[in-house]
Design a protein around this motif. Structure first.
Motif, PDB file in Angstrom:
ATOM      1  N   SER A 132      34.710  73.980   2.170  1.00 42.86           N
ATOM      2  CA  SER A 132      35.969  73.949   2.907  1.00 42.86           C
ATOM      3  C   SER A 132      37.112  74.536   2.080  1.00 42.86           C
ATOM      4  O   SER A 132      37.936  75.305   2.596  1.00 42.86           O
ATOM      5  CB  SER A 132      36.301  72.506   3.301  1.00 42.86           C
ATOM      6  N   LEU A 133      37.154  74.201   0.796  1.00 42.54           N
ATOM      7  CA  LEU A 133      38.231  74.697  -0.064  1.00 42.54           C
ATOM      8  C   LEU A 133      38.098  76.197  -0.323  1.00 42.54           C
ATOM      9  O   LEU A 133      39.101  76.919  -0.374  1.00 42.54           O
ATOM     10  CB  LEU A 133      38.237  73.922  -1.384  1.00 42.54           C
ATOM     11  N   ARG A 167      28.399  69.323  -8.755  1.00 39.26           N
ATOM     12  CA  ARG A 167      28.757  68.062  -9.410  1.00 39.26           C
ATOM     13  C   ARG A 167      30.233  68.021  -9.803  1.00 39.26           C
ATOM     14  O   ARG A 167      30.648  67.171 -10.581  1.00 39.26           O
ATOM     15  CB  ARG A 167      27.876  67.851 -10.643  1.00 39.26           C
ATOM     16  N   LEU A 168      31.015  68.932  -9.246  1.00 39.76           N
ATOM     17  CA  LEU A 168      32.426  69.057  -9.630  1.00 39.76           C
ATOM     18  C   LEU A 168      33.183  67.746  -9.510  1.00 39.76           C
ATOM     19  O   LEU A 168      33.980  67.392 -10.389  1.00 39.76           O
ATOM     20  CB  LEU A 168      33.095  70.125  -8.751  1.00 39.76           C
ATOM     21  N   GLN A 226      30.062  66.277  -0.498  1.00 37.15           N
ATOM     22  CA  GLN A 226      30.739  66.902  -1.633  1.00 37.15           C
ATOM     23  C   GLN A 226      30.623  68.420  -1.572  1.00 37.15           C
ATOM     24  O   GLN A 226      31.591  69.145  -1.839  1.00 37.15           O
ATOM     25  CB  GLN A 226      30.168  66.370  -2.945  1.00 37.15           C
ATOM     26  N   LYS A 227      29.428  68.907  -1.211  1.00 32.22           N
ATOM     27  CA  LYS A 227      29.231  70.347  -1.065  1.00 32.22           C
ATOM     28  C   LYS A 227      30.091  70.889   0.072  1.00 32.22           C
ATOM     29  O   LYS A 227      30.715  71.954  -0.052  1.00 32.22           O
ATOM     30  CB  LYS A 227      27.756  70.635  -0.784  1.00 32.22           C
ATOM     31  N   HIS A 285      21.864  71.825   0.253  1.00 31.32           N
ATOM     32  CA  HIS A 285      22.626  70.673   0.741  1.00 31.32           C
ATOM     33  C   HIS A 285      23.376  70.945   2.042  1.00 31.32           C
ATOM     34  O   HIS A 285      24.194  70.130   2.463  1.00 31.32           O
ATOM     35  CB  HIS A 285      23.611  70.158  -0.317  1.00 31.32           C
ATOM     36  N   LEU A 286      23.130  72.096   2.690  1.00 29.17           N
ATOM     37  CA  LEU A 286      23.726  72.352   4.000  1.00 29.17           C
ATOM     38  C   LEU A 286      22.615  72.321   5.048  1.00 29.17           C
ATOM     39  O   LEU A 286      21.607  73.009   4.913  1.00 29.17           O
ATOM     40  CB  LEU A 286      24.417  73.722   4.033  1.00 29.17           C
ATOM     41  N   ASP A 287      22.822  71.521   6.119  1.00 24.19           N
ATOM     42  CA  ASP A 287      21.826  71.512   7.190  1.00 24.19           C
ATOM     43  C   ASP A 287      21.976  72.791   8.016  1.00 24.19           C
ATOM     44  O   ASP A 287      22.885  73.595   7.811  1.00 24.19           O
ATOM     45  CB  ASP A 287      21.966  70.259   8.052  1.00 24.19           C
ATOM     46  N   ALA A 288      21.063  72.995   8.956  1.00 28.51           N
ATOM     47  CA  ALA A 288      21.033  74.248   9.711  1.00 28.51           C
ATOM     48  C   ALA A 288      22.331  74.486  10.472  1.00 28.51           C
ATOM     49  O   ALA A 288      22.834  75.620  10.540  1.00 28.51           O
ATOM     50  CB  ALA A 288      19.844  74.236  10.670  1.00 28.51           C
ATOM     51  N   ASP A 289      22.911  73.414  11.053  1.00 25.33           N
ATOM     52  CA  ASP A 289      24.148  73.574  11.824  1.00 25.33           C
ATOM     53  C   ASP A 289      25.306  73.994  10.929  1.00 25.33           C
ATOM     54  O   ASP A 289      26.075  74.905  11.280  1.00 25.33           O
ATOM     55  CB  ASP A 289      24.492  72.269  12.544  1.00 25.33           C
ATOM     56  N   ARG A 290      25.411  73.337   9.778  1.00 25.39           N
ATOM     57  CA  ARG A 290      26.518  73.688   8.875  1.00 25.39           C
ATOM     58  C   ARG A 290      26.303  75.070   8.268  1.00 25.39           C
ATOM     59  O   ARG A 290      27.254  75.800   8.005  1.00 25.39           O
ATOM     60  CB  ARG A 290      26.665  72.634   7.773  1.00 25.39           C
TER      61      ARG A 290
END
Length: 370
Positions: free
Chosen positions: A289-290, A129-130, A283-284, A316-321
């Motif tokens: 990335s950062l 929630r940053l 957002q996640k 909040h990350l799908d399998a590909d990510r």
């Protein structure tokens, strides 16, 4: 390609820390995938690792809150660390809720000294929630990144906050004599200008590292903003701005000018959408990335990426990510400690990582290679 002089924890012992009465972990320099049921103590292991860096750790808890309940004694952590081609033993502990102590290679040391040996970054669920909560959390996130490049940044922030607290007491007491303020405002200006410069330099490094990376994670365009006006950058201009705001500050009962009023602004660069307006998954992804950019930039600066602590990273990350993240971690050569409830969340890592199962039996946590 793995760094020539990796930064890694090779052993960690927790004694009466959080849910762990005693836990001993031995690993190599590869990433570490930790899985187990909720409440088994996975996050507590990450918190213990975060205490190898300056500050109050990933939960920002007091020393007394870290002690195992209901045991009346304190806690202790011991770690063997590879850093800069050398091996170090770090021991940190707290007795009966007292301020924590640090010993490095059996010599008393300051927390700031930890930052010279271990560089640690973390991403935990509360940070999801940053982008939509208060500016304080974003400043803290940025300052953790700054600290990875400039270990002395923590002391500079402490110096600024100490001088500001003393000035705020004068403001609340309605002290009007300028002589009471001048020395404090000079201290604030000197530390504040350094804080702002360190933050600016870090944003430039993160931006360059994001541009250099080939990743499935979106780049974030970053900038520093102020709640009012702009942040004076020189010591002289900042000192003058703080002095000029004295009577306005007196009415507010607090200091309204300085780096403590800075906010970190982020935009999903490819889409031109502010981070606060992105989806939860986006957002996640920006946060990931950062963290990866921070690792790449630091690897260029010191020859090794920081240790990453990624709690419940699959959320909040799908399998590909998720698979892309593991590829990025391995390409970077970082020792990332990751947690999740099931072993299947780390299948894509295979033998590139160590897989630890955490369970709890009568107060003793067991780590079994999967």
């Amino acid at each position: 390609m793995a760094p020539e002089k990796p930064l890694a924890v090779t052993s960690l012992t927790l004694s009466h820390f959080r849910s762990h009465k005693i836990a001993r972990i031995r690993v190599d320099e590869r990433p570490v995938a930790i899985f187990g049921a909720n409440g088994a103590g996975k996050t507590n292991i990450l918190e213990a690792l975060s205490m190898l860096s300056p500050g109050r750790g990933l939960r920002r808890a007091s020393a007394s809150d870290m002690a195992r309940r209901p045991d009346p004694i304190g806690w202790q952590l011991t770690a063997d660390v590879l850093s800069g081609g050398a091996a170090h033993e770090i021991r940190t502990w707290s007795e009966n809720g007292a301020a924590r102590q640090v010993r490095i290679d059996d010599k008393q040391a300051s927390q700031v000294a930890l930052g010279q040996i271990v560089r640690v970054l973390w991403l935990i669920p509360s940070m999801d929630r940053l982008w939509i909560e208060g500016a304080e959390g974003r400043r803290r996130f940025l300052d953790r990144a700054v600290l990875s490049f400039v270990p002395g940044h923590a002391q500079i922030v402490l110096d600024y906050e100490k001088a500001m607290r003393e000035r705020n007491r004068l403001l609340k007491d309605m002290v009007r004599d300028p002589h009471w303020y001048m020395a404090l405002e000079r201290q604030m200006a000197e530390a504040g200008a350094l804080i702002h410069r360190n933050r600016r330099d870090t944003l430039l490094k993160l931006d360059a590292a994001q541009q250099d990376g080939t990743t499935r994670f979106p780049a974030a365009a970053l900038d520093l903003t102020q709640s009012e006006g702009s942040m004076p950058e020189s010591v002289k201009d900042l000192a003058e701005a703080i002095a000029e705001s004295r009577f306005r500050d007196m009415a507010a009962g607090r200091t309204l000018v300085g780096p403590h009023r800075t906010d970190l602004h982020a935009v999903y660069a490819e889409k031109g959408i502010e981070a606060k307006d992105c989806s939860t998954g986006e957002q996640k992804a920006l946060l990931v990335s950062l963290i990866l950019a921070n690792g790449r930039a630091l690897s260029r600066q010191i020859g090794a990426p920081p240790i990453l602590l990624l709690d419940e990273i699959a959320a909040h990350l799908d399998a590909d990510r998720r698979a892309a993240l593991y590829d990025e971690i391995c390409a970077l050569g970082t020792q990332a400690w990751m947690t999740g409830t099931g072993a299947e969340l780390f299948d894509e890592l295979g033998s590139r990582a160590q897989h630890l199962h955490v369970s709890e039996t009568t107060g003793v946590s067991l780590q079994d290679p999967a």
